[in-house]
Every structure is written in C-alpha cells, then in structure tokens.
Motif scaffolding. Sequence first.
Motif: not given
Length: 656
Positions: A185, A275, A356, A385, A389-390, A392-393
């Motif tokens: 990630s 997410l 998404e 994806e 995203d999860r 990174r957040r």
Amino acid sequence: MEFTAIPGVGEKTAASLAELDDAEAALRSGDVAAIARAPSITEGRAAAIARAAVRREHDDDGGFLATDRADEIYDQALSLLQARAVTDYGAKRLQTFFPSSAASRIEEVRGFAAAATERDPDPDLLDALAGVEPLEPAEGIRVRERCLATNDAERYAEAKAALPELPVEVIDERRELGELGRSYSTVYVLDAEFAGIDVDGDVRVVPDALERPAEFVPERTLTFFADNRERLLAAAAVHETAGTKPSGDLDSLRAALDRVDEDGGIVGDEELERLSVAVDDLDAAVSTAESVGNDHLRDAIGEQDVTIEGTDFLSLVEQGARVDSLLSRELADDYDEAVRLAREHVVDSLDLDSGEAEFVERVFGGEPSFPLEHNEEAVSRLSTELAADRDRRANRLETELAAELRDLREPAESMVEEALELDVELAVARFADDFDCTMPTFAGEGFEIEGGRSPLLDVDFDEVDPVDYGVEGVTLLSGVNSGGKTSTLDLVGLIVVLAHMGLPVPAERARVSRVSELHYYAKSQGTLDAGAFESTLREFGDLVAGASGRLVLVDELESITEPGASAKIIAGILEELDEQGASAVFVSHLADGIREAASFEVAVDGIEAVGLVDGELRVDRSPKKNHLARSTPELIVEKLAGESDGGFYRDLLEKF
C-alpha cells in the motif's frame, strides 16, 4: 555516572541502562519503574540495582546488619511494609529501603516518610491502586502492507535494525520499484536518487526515515497505548480518587484512548470502517449479487415464450452456437437488467463510491449467459484497490493519532509512576497507622523507648503490652523465663533497624543513637560442641576487635557451654565493649556470676514477674533499671512457701 561502578552491574546491564533517557536520575532516586524500562531488566532486578546505586550514592558499605539475626529482623520489618503495598511494584520498590549508617540516606528517607505518613490510605484509593501496573513496551509488531526500499546494502542493514517491524526490500532499478508499488500500500524509499520517479502506487522517497522511525511505524505508539489501556485508566482513577494532579491531562488521554482499539487500530472513522467492511464482505457481496442476477434471469426465462424460425435455428446450430446464444436474442434486455441488479447490489451493500463502482462494471457483464457469473480477475483487482485505500487511510489516521499520543506518552508514563510511588507512600502510611508509629529522634548514646510495642509477636498487635526501656552503655537484662526478654531484644532491634531505614517506629516515643552496625546474636539451640564453641568465640573476638559505634544485642550466650565458663566469657566480652564505649544488652540468667567475674560494675536490669496466677506468670514487661529480677523457680518456691505450714519451702526460699 559509570554504571559498571554500581555493585552487581556488569557491561551488559550497563548497556541496557544506557538506553534509558535519564538513567542517572532514576538510579539516584531508586526509581524502580524507570529502571525496569531498560531492555531485559525485570522489576526485581531493577530493585536490586536501585538499592546498590543508592548505597553507592550515599557511600554505604552495606554492613549495618552485621549478623544473621539482624538480617532476620530487617526481613521481618520489610515483610510488614510489603504486606501493606497493593501493587507488586510497591512491594519491590520497598526493597530499596534498607537500614544505613549514612546520615544522608537516613535523612532522605525520613523526608519521604514524613510526607508519606500525611497520606490518607482511603479504601477507595487502595481499590483503585489494585489495577495499576508498570507500563509494558509494545512488542511483536509486524507490518505487512508497507515496506522500506533501498539499493544500498549498508542502509539495508541499518533499516532492518531501526525499523524491524517493516519489510525491507532491495531494489536496483525503476521497474522493481514499480512492482513494489503494486505489491504494498505504501513504499518508503530511502535513496534520494529515486526522487521524482513516476511509478504506480503510493511510493514516497524519504531519505531521513531512519532518523525518525516512530513516524513510519505508528503502530509502535498505538500498540503501546492499546496494550496499556487498563493500566493507564487505573492510574488516572488513582489520581482522581487521591485528588492529586497528574503529569498529563486526563481528558486528553481518555479521548485519545477511545480512538484506539484493543489491537492498536483506529476506531471512530466512518470512511475507514466503510473500507474495512467492503474488503471483508466483498466476496460475500459478489456471491449474493450473482444470486440476485440469476434469480432475475430465472424468472424472466420462466415467463418468456421464445419462438425461433426453423431456418434461424439451423443457421445458428451450424455456426456452433450454444443454447445460451439462441436465447440471447430474446433475453438480451433481461440479461442487461440482471447485470444491472448484480452490480447495484455490490455497490449498495458495500456502500462503494463512484470510483470504486467503476471496478464493479468489470465484475459483471460481457456476452449474455446463464447462469450469470462474475469475473474473478476483476473481483481481485477491486479487492486490491479497496485494501490499498483502506491501508493508506488507516496509515494516515494512525500516523496522525500516533503523533498526538507521542506527546502524551511521557506524561502518561509519569502518571503511572506517580500512582505506583503513591502505593509505596501509602504502604508506609498504613504501616505507621497499623502499629501506632512515631518518627524517632537521633541523639545521645544507646536508646530510649517509651510505649514500644512489637508487631513481630504472634498475637494481635492490640494485645501487645507496651514496653518502656532505655540503655546507655553495657547492660545485663535479667528476668523470668517467658517473661519477654527475647521479645524486648526484638523490639529494640526492630526500632533500631527502622530508625536507620529512616522510617517511623512502633512506639509512643523513641530516641536512638546513630550506630554503624547492629550485632544481634540469637539464643543458641543447646550447648555447642568444641568446634562450634571455638567458632563462636572467634566471632565474638572479631566483634570486640571491631570498630566503635555499634549496638550489640545478645540473647542468652551462656547456653553455648557450662554456666561457670559462660559467666567468665560474657564478663570478658562486656569488659571489652565497655572500654570501647559501645552500647550493648546481654540477656542472661547468670547476672550474679557475670558481675562477680567482671572487672567493672555491670549494670543489671530486670523484667520482673509480679506473681503466679493459676499457674501463669504475671509480668511487668518493662524492664526495671538496676534491678536483678527474680527467677521463675524462686517465684514458685515463694508461692509454695506461702501455701505450706512446713518449713521446707521457707528454708529453700532463703537460699535464693
């Protein structure tokens, strides 16, 4: 401070101590909690190191307790104190209190004890303390979704050491960096030469990452607070119950802890939760979506009257068409509707955003078929994806919260240490309360005790008779058997030990002289053989040849050999101690023989029995000064003489 100069501290322990922020301050103050934060040092080991460091700081050679019985008295005193500590830490911390001849150490602890005895050991406060423990370091952290990357072998080794929680990858070229960007990630590149490179994924060039590792592994901080949540909240409750002001802001700490789950993850962020749920439920949502689409197709097929001209049928069969294809012309609209329903279910059930949702377009679609099936490759890409995203957040939120918590860590650690130290103070306060203690004074020679009661006896403390006793110089203590001579010695020894620990003593008032050593010799168990007798004489020979400024307590030394020889030996020892100006109390039944053998006038005190009642002695526990107490046999003969008309008992009594 040279750590290896502390007795018992070798190179390995010194290296561990060096990793503490302020090891010298912790060692000087005997801060067991702080010392125990050093790698591989347990609380028990920390207590031993602290005790040795304090001795060195005050130039104490550790020789105050000069005999086994003196050691036993200290151990009993320490046990009484430790029994009043709530936490394991408090019990270990109390081990750093020891009797010392160093005035600076005694005064240091007296200041602590004076403040401690002002504390109120409220039951609610003691209950709150039960949940407080020293904080544990965060361990076993492994991060799989992020990595470090470098093309330098030396920097690779540094990265493995500085950030062992993260995978470290070796790269040689841009292509490899692109592969990492698709696999993780986030990729932290340690080489400045890769700055400006354009590759897929979240790739960041941070050449100084090894200088601030906590920022790149926020899990360290979050796991620390998650693992220690209950300890921190318990310490906060202690401060609130005690009405003390902790080092940090409790509201800020609690608010931050509410945002960390038990595993060190982030809670309370709706987008992260969305997410996370989407990643976890994707396969189930796709499977259900297939069922939704197929249910629609099944219903549509059941309701359709499909008519195909013969020439069309032959033409399609000759072209190798499947039945699905034969039906597609008639059911094209229904198939499109089934796909729409399936896609809509995935988007709605997972609450996907527009970006998404575009990936879902590739999950269902293509040529009409029955049953409707998903594209596994598209599902895998969507899962990747969503997970990226999860992650990174989560990493961004964790980094932000960890930065906030890092500012709270030092105050939080201090808050816990203050709560643990409060337990130590309360143990001293409870000891003083339970045994009606007072702070002794240091003055003059010998000791003077008023209303002293020993907590070492096997009876309830409230039932212990108070004792008044004082000695200057060398004194014999006489008295009846079971009259309390040994317990009086124990009381004197206990008060002297506690006074030299800097702690309150169990008496209404107590004055002691500052002594260099306590020599307490317990009663011998029977006559010694020749070898043991010689060894004992050598021990007393060393005693009288030693330095001045000692207190000597001896319990019935005459039991080591024949009474006549014992009296002469004791007289000789007393002569030497008298010449030195030492203070000493010798319990003995041979007072007359010792006085006769001694070259000086030996003082004799006595614990007097006031009579026999129903076969039990009634004793005045406070020794009378300059008084040779009557023996038990004399009391019994006196009782019989009073009860008999014959002259035998009266004649026998005259012989005493």
